[in-house]
Motif scaffolding. Structure first.
Motif, PDB file in Angstrom:
ATOM      1  N   ALA A   2       0.844  -1.176   0.000  1.00 57.78           N
ATOM      2  CA  ALA A   2       0.000   0.000   0.000  1.00 57.78           C
ATOM      3  C   ALA A   2       0.874   1.219   0.000  1.00 57.78           C
ATOM      4  CB  ALA A   2      -0.899   0.007   1.233  1.00 57.78           C
ATOM      5  N   SER A   3       0.420   2.279  -0.654  1.00 54.24           N
ATOM      6  CA  SER A   3       1.260   3.458  -0.714  1.00 54.24           C
ATOM      7  C   SER A   3       0.451   4.711  -0.556  1.00 54.24           C
ATOM      8  CB  SER A   3       1.999   3.510  -2.050  1.00 54.24           C
ATOM      9  OG  SER A   3       2.658   4.749  -2.195  1.00 54.24           O
ATOM     10  N   THR A   4       0.969   5.664   0.206  1.00 54.59           N
ATOM     11  CA  THR A   4       0.331   6.958   0.275  1.00 54.59           C
ATOM     12  C   THR A   4       0.494   7.643  -1.063  1.00 54.59           C
ATOM     13  OG1 THR A   4       2.354   7.966   1.064  1.00 54.59           O
ATOM     14  CG2 THR A   4       0.808   7.188   2.726  1.00 54.59           C
ATOM     15  N   GLY A   5      -0.542   8.301  -1.510  1.00 51.63           N
ATOM     16  CA  GLY A   5      -0.504   8.960  -2.799  1.00 51.63           C
ATOM     17  C   GLY A   5      -0.300  10.451  -2.658  1.00 51.63           C
ATOM     18  N   PRO A   6      -0.385  11.213  -3.754  1.00 50.01           N
ATOM     19  CA  PRO A   6      -0.039  12.616  -3.759  1.00 50.01           C
ATOM     20  C   PRO A   6      -1.196  13.523  -3.383  1.00 50.01           C
ATOM     21  CG  PRO A   6      -0.440  11.880  -5.988  1.00 50.01           C
ATOM     22  CD  PRO A   6      -0.593  10.672  -5.102  1.00 50.01           C
ATOM     23  N   THR A   7      -2.140  13.069  -2.564  1.00 50.66           N
ATOM     24  CA  THR A   7      -3.266  13.885  -2.182  1.00 50.66           C
ATOM     25  C   THR A   7      -2.912  14.764  -0.999  1.00 50.66           C
ATOM     26  OG1 THR A   7      -4.073  12.113  -0.786  1.00 50.66           O
ATOM     27  CG2 THR A   7      -4.924  12.190  -3.011  1.00 50.66           C
ATOM     28  N   ALA A   8      -3.836  15.626  -0.587  1.00 50.10           N
ATOM     29  CA  ALA A   8      -3.606  16.558   0.507  1.00 50.10           C
ATOM     30  C   ALA A   8      -3.398  15.803   1.808  1.00 50.10           C
ATOM     31  CB  ALA A   8      -4.804  17.492   0.633  1.00 50.10           C
ATOM     32  N   LEU A 456      -0.238   5.317  13.440  1.00 54.99           N
ATOM     33  CA  LEU A 456      -0.006   4.913  12.050  1.00 54.99           C
ATOM     34  C   LEU A 456      -0.727   5.859  11.095  1.00 54.99           C
ATOM     35  CD1 LEU A 456       1.053   2.934   9.921  1.00 54.99           C
ATOM     36  CD2 LEU A 456      -0.960   1.503  10.365  1.00 54.99           C
ATOM     37  N   VAL A 457      -1.974   6.197  11.418  1.00 55.19           N
ATOM     38  CA  VAL A 457      -2.725   7.136  10.585  1.00 55.19           C
ATOM     39  C   VAL A 457      -2.017   8.483  10.521  1.00 55.19           C
ATOM     40  CG1 VAL A 457      -4.865   8.485  10.462  1.00 55.19           C
ATOM     41  CG2 VAL A 457      -4.962   6.025  10.912  1.00 55.19           C
ATOM     42  N   GLN A 458      -1.525   8.962  11.657  1.00 56.78           N
ATOM     43  CA  GLN A 458      -0.804  10.228  11.671  1.00 56.78           C
ATOM     44  C   GLN A 458       0.459  10.152  10.828  1.00 56.78           C
ATOM     45  OE1 GLN A 458      -1.772  13.098  12.789  1.00 56.78           O
ATOM     46  NE2 GLN A 458       0.141  14.116  12.190  1.00 56.78           N
ATOM     47  N   GLU A 459       1.132   9.006  10.911  1.00 57.90           N
ATOM     48  CA  GLU A 459       2.334   8.826  10.101  1.00 57.90           C
ATOM     49  C   GLU A 459       2.003   8.852   8.615  1.00 57.90           C
ATOM     50  OE1 GLU A 459       6.022   5.609   9.678  1.00 57.90           O
ATOM     51  OE2 GLU A 459       4.738   5.616  11.457  1.00 57.90           O
ATOM     52  N   LEU A 460       0.899   8.225   8.222  1.00 59.09           N
ATOM     53  CA  LEU A 460       0.483   8.245   6.814  1.00 59.09           C
ATOM     54  C   LEU A 460       0.156   9.667   6.366  1.00 59.09           C
ATOM     55  CD1 LEU A 460      -1.789   5.062   6.718  1.00 59.09           C
ATOM     56  CD2 LEU A 460       0.451   5.326   5.650  1.00 59.09           C
ATOM     57  N   ARG A 461      -0.504  10.417   7.224  1.00 56.73           N
ATOM     58  CA  ARG A 461      -0.834  11.808   6.874  1.00 56.73           C
ATOM     59  C   ARG A 461       0.443  12.631   6.692  1.00 56.73           C
ATOM     60  NH1 ARG A 461      -6.196  12.577   7.249  1.00 56.73           N
ATOM     61  NH2 ARG A 461      -7.408  11.288   8.674  1.00 56.73           N
ATOM     62  N   GLU A 462       1.407  12.416   7.558  1.00 59.43           N
ATOM     63  CA  GLU A 462       2.659  13.155   7.435  1.00 59.43           C
ATOM     64  C   GLU A 462       3.418  12.748   6.183  1.00 59.43           C
ATOM     65  OE1 GLU A 462       4.624  12.320  11.078  1.00 59.43           O
ATOM     66  OE2 GLU A 462       3.318  13.629  12.289  1.00 59.43           O
ATOM     67  N   LEU A 463       3.423  11.450   5.880  1.00 55.94           N
ATOM     68  CA  LEU A 463       4.100  10.975   4.683  1.00 55.94           C
ATOM     69  C   LEU A 463       3.468  11.552   3.425  1.00 55.94           C
ATOM     70  CD1 LEU A 463       4.654   7.217   5.576  1.00 55.94           C
ATOM     71  CD2 LEU A 463       6.395   9.002   5.456  1.00 55.94           C
ATOM     72  N   ALA A 464       2.150  11.717   3.441  1.00 56.54           N
ATOM     73  CA  ALA A 464       1.447  12.237   2.263  1.00 56.54           C
ATOM     74  C   ALA A 464       1.817  13.679   1.973  1.00 56.54           C
ATOM     75  CB  ALA A 464      -0.062  12.124   2.475  1.00 56.54           C
ATOM     76  N   SER A 465       2.300  14.380   2.980  1.00 50.80           N
ATOM     77  CA  SER A 465       2.643  15.794   2.784  1.00 50.80           C
ATOM     78  C   SER A 465       4.103  15.985   2.410  1.00 50.80           C
ATOM     79  CB  SER A 465       2.345  16.581   4.065  1.00 50.80           C
ATOM     80  OG  SER A 465       3.183  16.148   5.121  1.00 50.80           O
ATOM     81  N   GLU A 466       4.903  14.890   2.435  1.00 50.41           N
ATOM     82  CA  GLU A 466       6.313  14.991   2.105  1.00 50.41           C
ATOM     83  C   GLU A 466       6.517  14.967   0.594  1.00 50.41           C
ATOM     84  OE1 GLU A 466       8.334  11.890   4.123  1.00 50.41           O
ATOM     85  OE2 GLU A 466       7.962  12.707   6.136  1.00 50.41           O
ATOM     86  N   PRO A 467       7.653  15.468   0.107  1.00 52.64           N
ATOM     87  CA  PRO A 467       7.916  15.461  -1.331  1.00 52.64           C
ATOM     88  C   PRO A 467       7.933  14.089  -1.950  1.00 52.64           C
ATOM     89  CG  PRO A 467       9.440  16.906  -0.157  1.00 52.64           C
ATOM     90  CD  PRO A 467       8.692  16.151   0.877  1.00 52.64           C
ATOM     91  N   LYS A 468       8.355  13.082  -1.158  1.00 48.97           N
ATOM     92  CA  LYS A 468       8.350  11.703  -1.644  1.00 48.97           C
ATOM     93  C   LYS A 468       7.444  10.873  -0.749  1.00 48.97           C
ATOM     94  CE  LYS A 468      12.767  11.318  -4.044  1.00 48.97           C
ATOM     95  NZ  LYS A 468      14.009  10.523  -4.171  1.00 48.97           N
TER      96      LYS A 468
END
Length: 475
Positions: A2-8, A456-468
């Motif tokens: 599973a991967s976080t995508g480029p959304t907000a 984990l949810v917070q980590e996913l939200r933070e990852l989604a806001s990173e450049p990669k």
């Protein structure tokens, strides 16, 4: 995967690509449900054969929160045509199945490019060169043992001796197991073989991830969660389990059931005494050998204990056994096909569970407070059984012989009689009930596992806001 995508950041998008085996898909889809309930958008990938398992998740969440993406299973020269899930593959082909799954990378990359418009942000760890978060369908102990094997590549001193011990010096207590009790996935590894090297690389990549997510809870595997483990790459473990749903929501977790939860529970209602019925299920992967089935059937008839045997579609039950059970009507029941296991285990009449010690079954029984009679066969099951019997004191062994050696019917009958007729080991029953309380506390709001999911949810939200982006991959 599973991967976080480029959304907000407020609504990250997670692409979930489960390994096509029921024991892997079920807990990952349960975790996906927990993420969806916290506002994470998900697209879940399935192949045509496994797509049925997605239905409960899609039904439980509103349109737009969880979507399905059905893709053809990639062909592979080592796999017969039509094999696209572990259920249809013999154990010797499971490694090829894992390697074949990598063929989804191209279609998934194209799917993401079409939606993101940014080819350099394709959320596939191999193309991005970034670390990922790994989801483990096993416990922390079992996962560490398997990763240790591929990390260290130990071999028995005598290749012809199946009893040669293999030690795990980096795990608490430095456990050791005879060679034959280790996972077939590793024992069939051949250096230089394309499929074998592909499987090993998969596990080595896992050790490069930033964290593991495991379907377990802190009080259950505290010994292995107390400090980072070298066999898990010294990575943090998010213990988010048990992720099993309530019985009312779990009837079709493995597909269409052969009997409804309501029908089975109505049958169990006939037994006035709590804990007087033994539930039997030896898994859907390992094919039960005729001597094992005969020993268990003989023991059930000898003892006269009340039972439900979820025998699947292939268990070679002795001639006439099912007819005798059906004729008796009241005392026993054989279910051919998928059974509503969660509902059965949580029924008050069921007090013991004869289990192969697959991790999903272990946690479902633990959450239900049902003591276990362990009969491990393969994979991580011997590790799980040792955890239950030797460390947690919540189980009694039936046999340690696995598929290699069937126990005598007399010995199985002795264990069954002591557990059911003789009221069992009171300490084991009491410990099983204690673990159920601890499991329930872990997943309630504010509990250890509930907090781990929130983090984990917070980590996913933070990852989604990173450049990669980073990935969550299931092996």
């Amino acid at each position: 995967m599973a991967s976080t995508g480029p959304t907000a950041p407020a609504a990250p998008h997670v692409l979930v690509v489960p390994y096509p085996a029921q024991g892997h898909m079920i807990p990952l889809l349960d975790l996906a449900g927990l993420l969806a309930s916290r506002g994470i958008r998900l697209t879940v990938v399935g192949t045509p054969t496994m797509a049925l398992l997605l239905a409960p998740l899609l039904t439980a969440h509103r349109v737009g929160t969880v979507r399905a993406l059905v893709l053809p299973f990639p062909s592979h020269p080592a796999l017969p045509a039509g094999v696209e899930c572990a259920r249809d593959a013999p154990p010797t082909l499971l490694a090829a199945l894992m390697v074949a799954l990598a063929g989804l990378r191209g279609p998934l990359a194209s799917w993401v490019r079409e939606r993101s418009g940014t080819p350099d942000r394709v959320p596939l760890a191999g193309e991005l060169g970034v670390a990922g978060i790994v989801f483990s369908p096993s416990g922390v102990y079992g996962s560490a043992v398997l990763h240790s094997l591929f990390r260290r590549a130990p071999r028995p001193e005598d290749e012809a001796d199946d009893e040669s011990p293999i030690g795990f010096p980096d795990l608490p207590g430095a456990p050791a197991y005879p060679w034959w009790q280790l996972s077939l996935l590793y024992r069939t590894y051949k250096q230089g073989d394309e499929v074998s090297e592909g499987v090993r690389q998969n596990f080595l990549w896992n050790l490069e991830g930033s964290a593991f997510v495991s379907n377990t809870f802190r009080r259950f595997e505290e010994r292995y969660l107390g400090a980072p483990l070298a066999d898990l790459g010294l990575r943090r473990v998010h213990a988010v389990g048990p992720v099993a749903p309530e019985p009312d929501d779990a009837g079709g977790r493995g597909g269409e059931t052969a009997v409804s939860a309501a029908d089975l529970c109505a049958w169990l209602d006939r037994f006035p005494e709590d804990g007087s019925v033994v539930y039997v299920s030896l898994g859907s992967m390992a094919v039960l050998q005729p001597p094992h089935a005969a020993a268990l059937a003989d023991a059930l008839e000898r003892t006269g204990v009340a039972f439900v045997w979820a025998a699947g579609t292939t268990a070679p039950l002795p001639d006439g056994f099912e007819e005798r059970v059906a004729a008796a009507g009241v005392r026993g029941r054989v279910i051919r096909g998928w059974a509503p296991q969660v509902a059965a285990l949580r029924h008050r009449a069921v007090g013991w569970f004869v289990t192969h010690c697959g991790w999903n079954s272990v946690l479902e029984a633990t959450a239900a407070g049902v003591a276990m009679l362990t009969w491990p066969m393969t994979a991580d099951q011997f590790v799980n059984a040792r955890l239950l019997v030797d460390e947690l004191g919540a189980a009694v062994p039936v046999s340690w012989g696995g598929l290699k050696a069937a126990p005598a019917a007399e010995e199985v009958a002795r264990v069954l009689h002591a557990a059911i007729v003789g009221n069992g080991d009171r300490d084991v029953v009491a410990r099983a009930k204690e673990l159920a309380v601890e499991a329930s506390a872990a997943v309630r709001k504010g509990g250890d596992s509930w907090l781990e999911v929130e983090e984990l949810v917070q980590e996913l939200r933070e990852l989604a806001s990173e450049p990669k982006t980073k990935t969550i991959s299931s092996y």
